[in-house]
Design a protein around this motif. Structure first.
Motif, PDB file in Angstrom:
ATOM      1  N   GLU A   1      39.333  45.543  37.733  1.00  0.00           N
ATOM      2  CA  GLU A   1      39.753  44.473  36.819  1.00  0.00           C
ATOM      3  C   GLU A   1      40.237  45.045  35.488  1.00  0.00           C
ATOM      4  OE1 GLU A   1      40.680  40.575  36.071  1.00  0.00           O
ATOM      5  OE2 GLU A   1      39.853  41.369  37.940  1.00  0.00           O
TER       6      GLU A   1
ATOM      7  N   THR B   1      43.793  44.547  33.568  1.00  0.00           N
ATOM      8  CA  THR B   1      43.821  43.986  32.218  1.00  0.00           C
ATOM      9  C   THR B   1      44.428  44.948  31.207  1.00  0.00           C
ATOM     10  OG1 THR B   1      41.833  42.744  32.766  1.00  0.00           O
ATOM     11  CG2 THR B   1      42.394  42.907  30.441  1.00  0.00           C
TER      12      THR B   1
ATOM     13  N   PHE C   1      36.887  40.396  28.086  1.00  0.00           N
ATOM     14  CA  PHE C   1      35.741  39.729  28.718  1.00  0.00           C
ATOM     15  C   PHE C   1      35.665  39.963  30.231  1.00  0.00           C
ATOM     16  CE2 PHE C   1      36.822  37.231  24.940  1.00  0.00           C
ATOM     17  CZ  PHE C   1      35.644  37.371  24.229  1.00  0.00           C
ATOM     18  N   VAL C   2      36.038  41.151  30.670  1.00  0.00           N
ATOM     19  CA  VAL C   2      36.025  41.477  32.098  1.00  0.00           C
ATOM     20  C   VAL C   2      34.606  41.442  32.654  1.00  0.00           C
ATOM     21  CG1 VAL C   2      36.421  43.347  33.757  1.00  0.00           C
ATOM     22  CG2 VAL C   2      38.182  42.757  32.092  1.00  0.00           C
TER      23      VAL C   2
ATOM     24  N   LYS D   1      31.933  40.033  31.454  1.00  0.00           N
ATOM     25  CA  LYS D   1      31.374  38.681  31.376  1.00  0.00           C
ATOM     26  C   LYS D   1      31.846  37.831  32.555  1.00  0.00           C
ATOM     27  CE  LYS D   1      31.059  34.630  28.420  1.00  0.00           C
ATOM     28  NZ  LYS D   1      31.408  34.032  27.141  1.00  0.00           N
ATOM     29  N   LYS D   2      33.152  37.882  32.856  1.00  0.00           N
ATOM     30  CA  LYS D   2      33.704  37.110  33.967  1.00  0.00           C
ATOM     31  C   LYS D   2      33.100  37.555  35.295  1.00  0.00           C
ATOM     32  CE  LYS D   2      38.128  36.656  31.639  1.00  0.00           C
ATOM     33  NZ  LYS D   2      39.487  37.200  31.592  1.00  0.00           N
TER      34      LYS D   2
ATOM     35  N   ILE E   1      29.451  36.454  35.807  1.00  0.00           N
ATOM     36  CA  ILE E   1      29.359  35.059  36.234  1.00  0.00           C
ATOM     37  C   ILE E   1      29.695  34.937  37.720  1.00  0.00           C
ATOM     38  CG2 ILE E   1      30.419  32.777  35.969  1.00  0.00           C
ATOM     39  CD1 ILE E   1      30.683  33.492  32.938  1.00  0.00           C
ATOM     40  N   GLN E   2      30.763  35.615  38.162  1.00  0.00           N
ATOM     41  CA  GLN E   2      31.139  35.578  39.580  1.00  0.00           C
ATOM     42  C   GLN E   2      30.022  36.127  40.461  1.00  0.00           C
ATOM     43  OE1 GLN E   2      34.754  37.788  40.018  1.00  0.00           O
ATOM     44  NE2 GLN E   2      36.052  36.077  39.403  1.00  0.00           N
TER      45      GLN E   2
END
Length: 144
Positions: free
Chosen positions: A44, A48, A113-114, A116-117, A120-121
């Motif tokens: 990711e 990004t 915010f990689v 953080k995302k 959550i996933q």
């Protein structure tokens, strides 16, 4: 990182019982999940962060830029740490004020915010699936 199994009390109770019986399988599964998270973060970050030599130099887009600790704890209280080695990772992740050499604020650099995302996933999708797979593996090992 903090994961919980909210709303899945039967699975959680069964998993706790199984972890007491087969702690090595639980540790191996946790290591696998942490290493997969590391791979996903790197992939990711590569998507990004593009064409920025400073960030690449700080290893934000390579697996060597992140570390996964050894598993600690016992039974249902096992944990593993995932961290970035780069000194600027928190700035890239969360954003920061941009200043000149004399200290004047000139703007804000947005964070990506990689982690953080992905956290959550993993909490919503990956962990429940992996814990269910672990339970199935343990039940198979126990001939249940």
């Amino acid at each position: 990182m903090d994961f919980s199994l909210n709303g899945l009390t039967d699975l959680s109770d069964a998993l706790t019982k199984a972890i007491h019986s087969y702690p090595d399988m639980a540790e191996d599964k946790l290591k696998k999940i942490a290493n997969n998270l590391k791979k996903d973060v790197v992939a990711e970050e590569k998507q990004t962060i593009k064409n920025d030599d400073t960030r690449k130099k700080n290893k934000l887009t390579t697996p060597q830029g992140f570390s996964v600790s050894k598993v600690r704890g016992y039974n249902e209280n096992i944990e593993i740490d995932f961290s970035a080695k780069s000194k600027i990772f928190h700035l890239v992740e969360n954003g920061h004020e941009q200043t000149t050499k004399d200290g004047k604020k000139v703007g804000w650099v947005k964070g990506n915010f990689v982690v953080k995302k992905l956290r959550i996933q993993y909490a919503e999708f990956v962990m429940p699936f992996e814990m269910d797979q672990l339970l199935k593996d343990i039940m198979k090992a126990c001939d249940l």
